[in-house]
Design a protein around this motif. Structure first.
Motif, PDB file in Angstrom:
ATOM      1  N   ASP A 355      56.875 -12.151   5.450  1.00  0.00           N
ATOM      2  CA  ASP A 355      57.253 -13.420   4.816  1.00  0.00           C
ATOM      3  C   ASP A 355      56.913 -13.501   3.335  1.00  0.00           C
ATOM      4  O   ASP A 355      57.707 -14.005   2.538  1.00  0.00           O
ATOM      5  CB  ASP A 355      56.572 -14.596   5.541  1.00  0.00           C
ATOM      6  CG  ASP A 355      57.352 -15.031   6.770  1.00  0.00           C
ATOM      7  OD1 ASP A 355      58.404 -14.415   7.055  1.00  0.00           O
ATOM      8  OD2 ASP A 355      56.914 -15.992   7.443  1.00  0.00           O
ATOM      9  N   ARG A 359      59.454 -14.154   0.370  1.00  0.00           N
ATOM     10  CA  ARG A 359      59.310 -15.307  -0.532  1.00  0.00           C
ATOM     11  C   ARG A 359      59.387 -14.864  -1.986  1.00  0.00           C
ATOM     12  O   ARG A 359      60.081 -15.467  -2.795  1.00  0.00           O
ATOM     13  CB  ARG A 359      57.943 -15.976  -0.317  1.00  0.00           C
ATOM     14  CG  ARG A 359      57.940 -17.125   0.651  1.00  0.00           C
ATOM     15  CD  ARG A 359      56.648 -17.942   0.547  1.00  0.00           C
ATOM     16  NE  ARG A 359      55.469 -17.238   1.014  1.00  0.00           N
ATOM     17  CZ  ARG A 359      55.092 -17.163   2.300  1.00  0.00           C
ATOM     18  NH1 ARG A 359      55.802 -17.752   3.240  1.00  0.00           N
ATOM     19  NH2 ARG A 359      54.020 -16.497   2.645  1.00  0.00           N
ATOM     20  N   ASN A 418      49.029 -20.207   5.733  1.00  0.00           N
ATOM     21  CA  ASN A 418      50.330 -20.870   5.783  1.00  0.00           C
ATOM     22  C   ASN A 418      50.587 -21.777   4.591  1.00  0.00           C
ATOM     23  O   ASN A 418      51.467 -22.620   4.614  1.00  0.00           O
ATOM     24  CB  ASN A 418      50.444 -21.676   7.090  1.00  0.00           C
ATOM     25  CG  ASN A 418      50.406 -20.755   8.304  1.00  0.00           C
ATOM     26  OD1 ASN A 418      51.079 -19.729   8.333  1.00  0.00           O
ATOM     27  ND2 ASN A 418      49.576 -21.099   9.279  1.00  0.00           N
ATOM     28  N   ASP A 419      49.784 -21.585   3.548  1.00  0.00           N
ATOM     29  CA  ASP A 419      49.932 -22.414   2.358  1.00  0.00           C
ATOM     30  C   ASP A 419      49.990 -21.503   1.132  1.00  0.00           C
ATOM     31  O   ASP A 419      48.980 -21.216   0.505  1.00  0.00           O
ATOM     32  CB  ASP A 419      48.739 -23.381   2.263  1.00  0.00           C
ATOM     33  CG  ASP A 419      48.905 -24.392   1.140  1.00  0.00           C
ATOM     34  OD1 ASP A 419      49.807 -24.209   0.295  1.00  0.00           O
ATOM     35  OD2 ASP A 419      48.125 -25.351   1.104  1.00  0.00           O
ATOM     36  N   PRO A 420      51.199 -21.019   0.792  1.00  0.00           N
ATOM     37  CA  PRO A 420      51.314 -20.044  -0.299  1.00  0.00           C
ATOM     38  C   PRO A 420      50.677 -20.512  -1.598  1.00  0.00           C
ATOM     39  O   PRO A 420      49.990 -19.734  -2.265  1.00  0.00           O
ATOM     40  CB  PRO A 420      52.827 -19.870  -0.473  1.00  0.00           C
ATOM     41  CG  PRO A 420      53.445 -20.338   0.787  1.00  0.00           C
ATOM     42  CD  PRO A 420      52.503 -21.332   1.405  1.00  0.00           C
ATOM     43  N   VAL A 421      50.854 -21.781  -1.955  1.00  0.00           N
ATOM     44  CA  VAL A 421      50.343 -22.230  -3.251  1.00  0.00           C
ATOM     45  C   VAL A 421      48.808 -22.208  -3.267  1.00  0.00           C
ATOM     46  O   VAL A 421      48.195 -21.781  -4.247  1.00  0.00           O
ATOM     47  CB  VAL A 421      50.902 -23.625  -3.617  1.00  0.00           C
ATOM     48  CG1 VAL A 421      50.215 -24.163  -4.860  1.00  0.00           C
ATOM     49  CG2 VAL A 421      52.413 -23.534  -3.852  1.00  0.00           C
ATOM     50  N   TYR A 424      47.849 -18.732  -3.872  1.00  0.00           N
ATOM     51  CA  TYR A 424      48.092 -18.324  -5.266  1.00  0.00           C
ATOM     52  C   TYR A 424      46.968 -18.829  -6.180  1.00  0.00           C
ATOM     53  O   TYR A 424      46.580 -18.165  -7.140  1.00  0.00           O
ATOM     54  CB  TYR A 424      49.430 -18.861  -5.783  1.00  0.00           C
ATOM     55  CG  TYR A 424      50.666 -18.368  -5.051  1.00  0.00           C
ATOM     56  CD1 TYR A 424      50.598 -17.310  -4.139  1.00  0.00           C
ATOM     57  CD2 TYR A 424      51.915 -18.948  -5.273  1.00  0.00           C
ATOM     58  CE1 TYR A 424      51.720 -16.865  -3.477  1.00  0.00           C
ATOM     59  CE2 TYR A 424      53.042 -18.499  -4.609  1.00  0.00           C
ATOM     60  CZ  TYR A 424      52.951 -17.465  -3.712  1.00  0.00           C
ATOM     61  OH  TYR A 424      54.073 -17.027  -3.061  1.00  0.00           O
TER      62      TYR A 424
END
Lengths: 491, 97
Positions: A355, A359, A418-421, A424
């Protein structure tokens, strides 16, 4: 023979090997035994090359017997699985390359082989080096040796954990936005990202070509200097390899910081910085000050606030181009049962990539697409210029810049998956360094407590391009005045 | 900035990444969330600032035009998904889709 061979520094091991108190075979055997003992829990390695390692150790012993004493001869190392190794599968922790066996060695592998280093195996990572926890590995998550329910950081989490857990005397990783420095900080080891151009990227599987650099994980700053001496230098096969001399990076490790001006930029002490991590950082600054450096907090790098956006436009854009090569035709996973060539290609990339890779490819494709290029890609490149200019101006005044490496210590496995930001944001202090092409190091600077466990924290040291010497001098002096790097995780 | 479902499908097609229905929903939400953070760029004044593609001041690195041995064919084809007669085999590119 000492009973803690796997935890020797390179420098200590060199002495024992040269005095014939330990053989390279004994040292390698001890590291492989340690690996067998702990890697079921740490899961740092994707591939263990034990037979090759023993053969290389025997060859090293023959060279030692013939009187050779070079710094890495007979020293066991772990290699991130994004660096090509001839005849040894190189997976990038991706289904796409699960069975890929490179036909050639990366430049750094040629260098280490010539130096007589012994490769113990290939280490786990976030798939294609995209991530900050190794949770994006298609195979398994590496566990932090200091707290097995926490991440080791990423993307070079396997290399950091292997170095911290005594499963190698040093490791190589790659750093595109913090992928060496962040896991080094979270695992309590030294990690160095050299200046862009210092180390040839030949044979490094490409993620973002204007940002990627290979560098070492070690258990002392001197050891990092030793590995840098071996891997830096011009290579015609990488057009961005810098035509500069490689100095002896161990030469300036004097322990003395008198006369050095150091800046601390206020943008790196935001409210989101965990209070305990802030305190560790401020304590480290006091220590550096006591060594004679003149530390100045009156420094501002205002474009820092846009660095996250710059990075997440530029790195995915470059990745979308670099990863276009995975089409199921030349090598790697290949879906064959589609109705057309295009369907095969789309299914190959659907099943072969995880994933996060999808993305980033999509994000980059979007940023480069018609109508958005100027607003995103071009704009990010212009802000990149400003970020570099601000660093250049700061280095007119300061010999080094100090910041925290991460805003928090190692987080729990699953906490940000489950929280890409949120993921990051764990790299906000390391990304600007790649954007500007600077050298950066992470050095162990203390511990904070969480759930009754002691978790390591790192100090980031930055210097102007190609001035690794000053960066290492600061790291070494600080390290010699503290004991943090001597602690070991209880496994 | 919110991406539409159609935009996600368009990007996926440009990138040649197959997606399931669930993927489309997930990526629509996640990519929109990431794009919100790109607003930080528009707040920075870049009037008259040239773009940086590369931090190293190298341009036009030239190499001597000398033939070099390439990898042996067997070594390259060893990783090929489908090989035939010493070549990579690919589905017809121009068949109807």
């Amino acid at each position: 023979m000492p009973d803690d061979l796997p935890f020797l520094t390179i420098t200590e091991a060199r002495g024992l090997l040269d005095r014939r108190e330990v053989s390279a075979v004994e040292l390698t055997r001890a590291v492989l035994d340690r690996l067998i003992d702990v890697d079921e829990r740490v899961k740092a390695y994707v591939t263990v090359t034990d037979h090759m390692a023993m053969a290389a150790a025997m060859a090293a012993d023959r060279r030692i017997a013939a009187g050779e004493s070079t710094p890495l001869l007979g020293i066991p190392a772990a290699i991130k699985d994004v660096i090509s190794t001839r005849g040894v599968r190189t997976t990038c922790s991706s289904r796409m390359l699960e069975d890929f066996v490179p036909p050639y060695d990366a430049h750094v592998i040629e260098r280490l082989t010539a130096a007589g280093a012994v490769m113990a195996g290939k280490t786990n990572m976030d798939e294609f080096a995209m991530g900050s926890s190794t949770e994006n590995s298609a195979f398994f998550t590496t566990h932090n040796p200091w707290a097995l329910d926490r991440v080791p950081g990423g993307s070079s989490g396997g290399s950091a954990a292997a170095t911290a857990a005594g499963e190698a005397l040093f490791a190589l990783g790659s750093d595109t936005g913090g992928s060496i420095r962040q896991p080094a900080a979270l695992c309590g080891v030294v990690g160095v990202k050299p200046t862009y151009g210092r180390v040839s990227r030949y044979g490094l599987v490409a993620f973002a070509s204007s940002l990627d650099q290979i560098g070492p994980f070690t258990r002392s700053v001197r050891d990092a200097a030793i590995v840098l001496n071996a891997i830096c230098g011009l290579d015609a096969r990488d057009a961005t390899s810098a035509p500069v001399e490689t100095p002896d990076f161990t030469a300036g490790l004097t322990g003395d910081l008198r006369g050095l001006r150091i800046g601390v930029p206020r943008e790196y002490l935001p409210d989101s910085l965990e209070p305990a991590v802030r305190q560790v950082f401020l304590d480290a600054i006091e220590q550096v000050r006591s060594l004679g450096a003149d530390v100045d907090f009156d420094l501002s790098l205002p474009s820092t606030e846009a660095a996250l956006a710059v990075y997440y436009v530029l790195a995915p854009s470059e990745a979308s181009a670099n990863l276009a090569r995975y089409d199921g035709v030349k090598y790697g996973y290949s879906y064959q049962d589609g109705a057309s060539m295009w369907e095969n290609m789309e299914r190959t990339r659907q099943h072969g990539f995880g994933d996060e890779v999808k993305r980033r490819i999509m994000l980059g494709t979007y940023a480069l697409s018609t109508g958005y290029y100027d607003a995103y890609y071009l704009k990010a490149q212009k802000v990149r210029t400003l970020i570099r200019r601000e660093f250049d101006a700061a280095f007119e005044k300061y010999g080094a810049i100090l910041t925290p490496v991460t805003p928090t210590p190692a987080f729990r496995i699953g906490e940000k998956a489950n929280d890409p930001v949120a993921m990051y944001l764990s790299d906000i202090f390391t990304l600007p360094v790649n954007i500007a092409g600077l050298p950066g190091a992470s050095v162990p600077s203390g511990f904070v407590e969480a759930d009754g466990k002691q978790l390591p924290v790192g100090l980031q040291i930055l210097a102007k391009p190609f001035d690794e010497a000053t960066m290492l001098r600061v790291g070494h002096a600080y390290e010699q005045a503290t004991e943090w790097h001597k602690r070991r995780p209880a496994l | 900035m919110a991406l539409t479902r159609e935009e996600v499908l368009h990007i996926a097609r440009l990138a040649r990444v197959g997606l399931t229905e669930d993927d489309v929903t997930k990526f629509q939400q996640q990519l929109s969330q990431i794009l919100d953070h790109f607003d930080a760029l528009s707040r920075i004044d870049t009037e008259g600032v040239p773009p940086t593609t590369h931090t190293l001041a190298l341009e036009g690195v030239m190499a001597a035009d000398e033939p070099q041995p390439s990898l042996p064919r067997d070594a390259v084809l060893a990783n090929a998904p489908v090989e035939q007669d010493g070549h990579l085999r690919v589905r017809a590119v121009l068949e109807d889709t």
